[in-house]
Design a protein around this motif. Sequence first.
Motif, mmCIF file in Angstrom:
data_model
loop_
_atom_site.group_PDB
_atom_site.id
_atom_site.type_symbol
_atom_site.label_atom_id
_atom_site.label_comp_id
_atom_site.label_asym_id
_atom_site.label_seq_id
_atom_site.Cartn_x
_atom_site.Cartn_y
_atom_site.Cartn_z
ATOM 1 N N VAL A 130 0.836 -1.203 0.000
ATOM 2 C CA VAL A 130 0.000 0.000 0.000
ATOM 3 C C VAL A 130 0.871 1.253 0.000
ATOM 4 N N ILE A 131 1.889 1.253 0.867
ATOM 5 C CA ILE A 131 2.762 2.430 0.987
ATOM 6 C C ILE A 131 3.641 2.600 -0.247
ATOM 7 N N MET A 132 4.283 1.510 -0.673
ATOM 8 C CA MET A 132 5.213 1.582 -1.813
ATOM 9 C C MET A 132 4.491 1.218 -3.105
ATOM 10 N N ASN A 133 3.447 1.969 -3.423
ATOM 11 C CA ASN A 133 2.728 1.720 -4.671
ATOM 12 C C ASN A 133 3.462 2.379 -5.846
ATOM 13 N N LYS A 134 2.971 2.139 -7.055
ATOM 14 C CA LYS A 134 3.654 2.641 -8.245
ATOM 15 C C LYS A 134 3.770 4.162 -8.261
ATOM 16 N N ARG A 135 2.719 4.828 -7.790
ATOM 17 C CA ARG A 135 2.731 6.291 -7.783
ATOM 18 C C ARG A 135 3.820 6.827 -6.859
ATOM 19 N N VAL A 136 3.936 6.246 -5.665
ATOM 20 C CA VAL A 136 4.952 6.681 -4.709
ATOM 21 C C VAL A 136 6.358 6.419 -5.262
ATOM 22 N N CYS A 137 6.559 5.262 -5.856
ATOM 23 C CA CYS A 137 7.867 4.925 -6.437
ATOM 24 C C CYS A 137 8.245 5.924 -7.532
ATOM 25 N N ALA A 138 7.274 6.245 -8.394
ATOM 26 C CA ALA A 138 7.533 7.205 -9.463
ATOM 27 C C ALA A 138 7.857 8.587 -8.893
ATOM 28 N N GLN A 139 7.134 8.981 -7.839
ATOM 29 C CA GLN A 139 7.385 10.288 -7.216
ATOM 30 C C GLN A 139 8.772 10.352 -6.589
ATOM 31 N N LEU A 140 9.187 9.262 -5.935
ATOM 32 C CA LEU A 140 10.522 9.234 -5.338
ATOM 33 C C LEU A 140 11.604 9.289 -6.414
ATOM 34 N N GLY A 141 11.389 8.566 -7.518
ATOM 35 C CA GLY A 141 12.347 8.581 -8.620
ATOM 36 C C GLY A 141 12.459 9.954 -9.260
ATOM 37 N N TRP A 142 11.307 10.571 -9.560
ATOM 38 C CA TRP A 142 11.318 11.899 -10.151
ATOM 39 C C TRP A 142 11.846 12.939 -9.171
ATOM 40 N N GLY A 143 11.565 12.747 -7.893
ATOM 41 C CA GLY A 143 12.068 13.676 -6.878
ATOM 42 C C GLY A 143 13.587 13.691 -6.829
ATOM 43 N N ALA A 144 14.186 12.506 -6.870
ATOM 44 C CA ALA A 144 15.653 12.400 -6.860
ATOM 45 C C ALA A 144 16.245 13.111 -8.072
ATOM 46 N N CYS A 145 15.645 12.891 -9.239
ATOM 47 C CA CYS A 145 16.134 13.515 -10.464
ATOM 48 C C CYS A 145 15.936 15.030 -10.435
ATOM 49 N N SER A 146 14.809 15.478 -9.907
ATOM 50 C CA SER A 146 14.496 16.915 -9.862
ATOM 51 C C SER A 146 15.475 17.665 -8.964
ATOM 52 N N ILE A 147 15.822 17.065 -7.835
ATOM 53 C CA ILE A 147 16.802 17.701 -6.935
ATOM 54 C C ILE A 147 18.140 17.851 -7.652
ATOM 55 N N GLY A 148 18.555 16.802 -8.366
ATOM 56 C CA GLY A 148 19.795 16.863 -9.126
ATOM 57 C C GLY A 148 19.768 17.960 -10.175
ATOM 58 N N LEU A 149 18.672 18.052 -10.936
ATOM 59 C CA LEU A 149 18.542 19.080 -11.967
ATOM 60 C C LEU A 149 18.582 20.483 -11.379
ATOM 61 N N LEU A 150 17.883 20.681 -10.263
ATOM 62 C CA LEU A 150 17.827 22.001 -9.633
ATOM 63 C C LEU A 150 19.205 22.433 -9.131
ATOM 64 N N VAL A 151 19.881 21.548 -8.394
ATOM 65 C CA VAL A 151 21.193 21.884 -7.840
ATOM 66 C C VAL A 151 22.205 22.111 -8.956
ATOM 67 N N ALA A 152 22.172 21.270 -9.982
ATOM 68 C CA ALA A 152 23.108 21.417 -11.104
ATOM 69 C C ALA A 152 22.904 22.749 -11.810
ATOM 70 N N THR A 153 21.658 23.144 -12.017
ATOM 71 C CA THR A 153 21.361 24.417 -12.682
ATOM 72 C C THR A 153 21.922 25.591 -11.885
ATOM 73 N N ILE A 154 21.740 25.559 -10.570
ATOM 74 C CA ILE A 154 22.238 26.636 -9.716
ATOM 75 C C ILE A 154 23.759 26.695 -9.741
ATOM 76 N N GLN A 155 24.410 25.526 -9.600
ATOM 77 C CA GLN A 155 25.866 25.504 -9.542
ATOM 78 C C GLN A 155 26.499 25.890 -10.875
ATOM 79 N N ILE A 156 25.930 25.423 -11.983
ATOM 80 C CA ILE A 156 26.467 25.785 -13.294
ATOM 81 C C ILE A 156 26.338 27.292 -13.514
ATOM 82 N N SER A 157 25.209 27.858 -13.110
ATOM 83 C CA SER A 157 24.993 29.297 -13.260
ATOM 84 C C SER A 157 26.039 30.095 -12.489
ATOM 85 N N CYS A 158 26.376 29.621 -11.293
ATOM 86 C CA CYS A 158 27.372 30.319 -10.473
ATOM 87 C C CYS A 158 28.778 30.200 -11.065
ATOM 88 N N VAL A 159 29.161 28.991 -11.454
ATOM 89 C CA VAL A 159 30.526 28.751 -11.928
ATOM 90 C C VAL A 159 30.794 29.472 -13.239
#
Length: 306
Positions: A130-159
């Motif tokens: 019930v807890i680890m359903n497909k929707r939750v798994c997809a959200q966790l996967g996209w969340g991990a990727c989104s954090i990476g994209l956000l941090v990379a965008t900020i750091q590249i802009s600074c450098v």
Amino acid sequence: WQICFSEFVLQGFSSFHEHKLTLFVVFLTLYLFTLAGNVIIVTIISIDRHLHTPMYFFLAVLSTSETVYTLVVVPRMLSSLVGLSQPISLVGCATQMFFFITLAINNCFLLTAMGYDRYVAICNPLRYTVIMNKRVCAQLGWGACSIGLLVATIQISCVFRLPFCDREVAHYFCDIRPVMKLSCVDTTVHDIINVIVSSLVIVVPMGLVFISYVLIISTILKIASAEGRKKAFATCASHLTVVVVHYGCASTAYLKPKSENTQDQDQLISVTYTVFTPLLNPVVYTLRNKEVKDALLRVIGKKPLG
């Protein structure tokens, strides 16, 4: 201050000139094993219905991420070992750094998601599906990727807003610290921001995994039968092995003082997380994981599909 050139030159392993051929053979061999291993893992998980579970969903995503992660860095590194110099355009350097940061952070948080999955499976098994359903798994996967994209965008802009007065990058790929060293201006503020960001994307997921395993171990120790405890520990062993090595390498590379190591030492540390760590997934999850080994045998026809 103005940028007066359109490309950088990656120095690669210039200090190891006499050993370049040996390094090329070793790194190429490891790279091919990494690619083959991760492709096999993703293929097995995709076609074997026994592995269509949240844990193996995250493993497939992690293996895919690790494969792209190595493609961003290793081919150019290998070419530098058989060439004299490696020019790379400013856009190419920024692109390489962007994908490297995105995928490195993505991997950190995917390991955290896998830790959460193990926590739910062992500490709350009756509600696991019930807890680890497909929707939750997809959200966790996209969340991990989104954090990476956000941090990379900020750091590249600074450098890449910095003015650069040198074009010789003392590294085999465009990592943040070696590129910032080429700036004409004081980068103390950028260094502090970099340390803070690195701490957040390494320490936070590492802390969450640590908390998960404290709760997991506490639950396992309450299991009455020795066989039950052994089975519970076995389901976590592969993930825990990858976590320790992955976060250990990341912490050594990015949380140490920038002046602590020489250029050669920094490059050797970088090799551990760009060449050796990505090989860890296929090795650990195939040699230490019975379910994956059984699935591999089923795929190649040496075990019944039942």
